[in-house]
Design an enzyme around this catalytic site. Structure first.
Site, short mmCIF file in Angstrom:
data_model
loop_
_atom_site.label_atom_id
_atom_site.label_comp_id
_atom_site.label_asym_id
_atom_site.label_seq_id
_atom_site.Cartn_x
_atom_site.Cartn_y
_atom_site.Cartn_z
N ASP A 49 0.84 -1.19 0.00
CA ASP A 49 0.00 0.00 0.00
C ASP A 49 0.88 1.25 0.00
O ASP A 49 0.67 2.18 0.77
CB ASP A 49 -0.94 0.00 1.22
N ASN A 107 -3.43 3.56 12.68
CA ASN A 107 -4.68 2.80 12.68
C ASN A 107 -4.40 1.31 12.55
O ASN A 107 -5.14 0.47 13.08
CB ASN A 107 -5.57 3.26 11.51
N HIS A 108 -3.33 0.97 11.84
CA HIS A 108 -3.05 -0.43 11.52
C HIS A 108 -1.55 -0.65 11.37
O HIS A 108 -0.77 0.31 11.35
CB HIS A 108 -3.75 -0.81 10.21
N GLN A 142 -3.71 -5.15 6.34
CA GLN A 142 -3.45 -4.07 7.29
C GLN A 142 -4.37 -4.21 8.51
O GLN A 142 -5.36 -3.50 8.64
CB GLN A 142 -3.67 -2.71 6.62
N ASP A 186 -6.13 -3.81 11.99
CA ASP A 186 -6.31 -2.65 12.87
C ASP A 186 -5.68 -2.90 14.24
O ASP A 186 -5.79 -3.99 14.81
CB ASP A 186 -7.80 -2.37 13.09
N ARG A 204 1.63 14.21 10.52
CA ARG A 204 0.38 14.18 9.78
C ARG A 204 -0.29 12.86 10.17
O ARG A 204 0.19 11.78 9.86
CB ARG A 204 0.65 14.26 8.28
N ASP A 250 -2.68 9.97 10.06
CA ASP A 250 -3.42 9.31 8.99
C ASP A 250 -4.79 8.82 9.49
O ASP A 250 -4.90 8.29 10.60
CB ASP A 250 -2.59 8.11 8.50
N GLU A 302 -5.87 14.08 9.05
CA GLU A 302 -6.66 13.72 7.87
C GLU A 302 -8.05 13.34 8.36
O GLU A 302 -8.26 12.23 8.86
CB GLU A 302 -6.01 12.55 7.13
N HIS A 343 -1.43 12.92 -2.32
CA HIS A 343 -0.95 11.60 -2.74
C HIS A 343 -2.07 10.60 -2.98
O HIS A 343 -1.83 9.55 -3.57
CB HIS A 343 0.00 11.05 -1.69
#
Length: 548
Positions: A65, A107-108, A172, A174, A202, A204, A244, A310
């Protein structure tokens, strides 16, 4: 304005530049960008006017990813260098007055992270509770992040005969923030990178950290964000959290918290979506309406404004009819769209490389209230790669010069993970070297905008208001700070227009800051004559003789 009063809020007036180390500059000819290459190019970013570099993930990863599947939060992918090279790049950036923030992807993890490798071996693993497991998936269906690529947020693990949750891809899993050990691990990750010199993060996919299963506190979901903010402030008071949060403005307010207790800065996804709707209609009204309705936030909070980044250009906050209008205008081919909500193209091809429209868009980026964010290569009008690459279409190698591989690398083309753009967007036509030496280039214009933005504090700190321009094709917005007002006028149409501005107050003078076309306001009923896609910035301030 006294700079000493706001020096700890540096991110409110930052010019942010997002880059991927892997695709920015290769220093050793192996086909991969690296930190040594980034360090070489920091002076180029300084010349552009960048004051904050945002680094996309550079940690070890299986690359399923584009780096957002991290397998070690405390290290560097060996293709890009080592921790010493990271510290060197940060030091050089700081020497130039440039801050550095990095992606915080919590998150993961990757399913190849040692925590998850251990967790899936046995239900008794000490890392088992680092993730979210269930005997059966919940019956209630959740909205998928990647429709068409995933069919569920739960994946069955045959070895331990349970399902694990994955908000994104199945590779991925969690993390479980209900586990205090996981929260402590996140604090260690943050503390580690702050100690190495980064100036913030930043964050995510913020909403996924406090919703769904595995949240720190179901009764008070935002407690985890407050916990993060407190920890960051204890370790480095001036460090910034940029979130984000792809929600409406009203929903975003909760993520700022009270008086600087959660996120400092948030990306303004709704304003970006409405901006592209306005561009597609050649009518300013959608943008004028969203600006007029955008909530006023505390001075310690702010918005980050962007045109591209991105990921896909996410239009999910528009209604279906509006979304289709933008698709028809800027992504007419089905393969240029993704997930039913986004566009996988760069800005220049979307606007057909029309210099008038590109300059209009960038003038909006730097004049709208918020911190402008530029995605690497956008400052020279780079094109996307094949849209078959999905979101990877906008993540091609940076084009530094007119050579076949754009000065990105000395390796063979076969070693590159992604090719260099071709056709009208090939390095021979689009590159930094040539544009830096051309005063009429897009690079030179963006550098000028960055300079004007940094010398116009009213944009960031002023009280915003939208004027009635008397023509739906024109946006007139202003930002007032103290007795000084910044005013920007933009014509969204290809036709010349006359915009009617509010008359100047007695004893005030309008000074032109930037112009594409038009005339200065005159008399009690000021008029602005603008060519197609024309714009003008000016500052209204009291005459010297009228100040007591």
């Amino acid at each position: 304005m006294n700079p000493a009063d706001t020096s700890d809020l540096w991110w409110r007036t930052a010019v942010i530049y997002c880059l991927d180390v892997e695709t920015f500059q290769d220093s050793d000819g192996d086909g991969h960008g690296d930190f040594a290459g980034l360090t070489r190019r920091i002076d180029d970013l300084d010349a552009l006017g960048v004051t904050c570099i945002w680094l996309m993930p550079f940690q070890p990863t299986p690359e399923r990813d584009d780096g957002y599947d991290i397998s070690d939060f405390y290290s560097v992918d060996p293709r890009f260098g080592d921790l010493g090279r990271v510290v060197e790049a940060i030091r050089v950036a700081h020497d130039r007055g440039i801050r550095v923030v990095i992606d915080l992807v919590i998150n993961h993890t990757s399913d190849r992270h040692p925590w998850f490798v251990s967790a899936r071996r046995s239900r008794t693993s000490r890392f088992r509770d680092y993730y979210v497991w269930r005997d059966k998936p919940p019956r209630k269906k959740e909205q998928l992040v990647f429709p068409g690529e995933e069919t569920s947020m739960w994946e069955y693990d045959e070895r331990t005969e349970q399902y694990f949750r994955h908000s994104f891809y199945r590779h991925q899993p969690d993390l479980n923030f209900a586990n205090p050990e996981v929260r402590a691990e996140v604090a260690r990750i943050i503390g580690f990178w702050l100690k190495l010199g980064v100036d913030g993060f930043r964050v995510d996919a913020v909403p996924f950290l406090i919703t769904g299963e595995g949240v720190a506190d179901e009764q008070d979901p935002h407690s985890f964000l407050r916990e993060l903010r407190r920890f960051v402030s204890r370790r480095e008071a001036s460090a910034m959290l940029l979130g984000e949060v792809g929600l409406s403005h009203e929903e975003q307010l909760a993520y700022f918290g009270d008086e600087g207790t959660e996120l400092d800065l948030q990306f303004d996804f709704l304003t970006t979506a409405k901006l592209f709707l306005a561009l597609s209609r050649q009518q300013a009204t959608p943008l004028a309406e969203v600006l007029a309705a955008r909530p006023t936030v505390d001075a310690r909070h702010g918005w980050a404004i962007f045109l591209r980044h991105h990921d896909e250009l996410n239009l999910g906050l528009l209604d279906e009819a509006e979304k289709q209008e933008v698709f028809d205008a800027f992504a007419p081919e089905p393969d240029q769209r993704i997930y039913g909500r986004g566009i996988v193209r760069r800005l220049a091809p979307m606007l057909e490389s029309d210099p008038r429209r590109l300059r209009l868009a960038y003038s909006l980026l730097f004049s709208l209230p918020g911190a402008p964010m530029i995605f690497y290569g956008e400052e020279i009008g780079m094109g996307e790669l094949s849209t078959d690459l999905g979101r990877g279409a906008v993540r091609g190698p940076m084009q530094w010069d007119a050579g076949p591989l754009g000065g990105f690398t000395t390796s063979r083309p076969s070693k590159l993970r992604r090719p260099v753009a071709g056709g009208a967007y090939a390095p021979a036509h689009v590159n930094v070297h040539d544009q830096r030496r051309d005063p009429d280039s897009l690079w030179s214009f963006v550098a000028l905008l960055a300079d004007r933005y940094r010398s116009t504090p009213e944009i960031a700190w002023g009280e915003v208001r939208v004027q009635d321009a008397g023509d739906p094709r024109v946006l007139v917005h202003q930002a007032t700070y103290g007795d000084v007002t910044f005013v920007a006028v933009h014509n969204f149409s290809a036709e010349p227009v006359t915009a009617h501005l509010e008359p100047l107050a007695q004893g005030c003078t309008a000074t032109v800051l930037l112009e594409h076309s038009g005339s200065a306001p005159q008399g009690e009923h000021a008029e602005q004559l603008l060519d197609g896609y024309g714009f003008r910035w000016f500052r209204i301030s009291p005459d010297a003789g009228s100040v007591a």
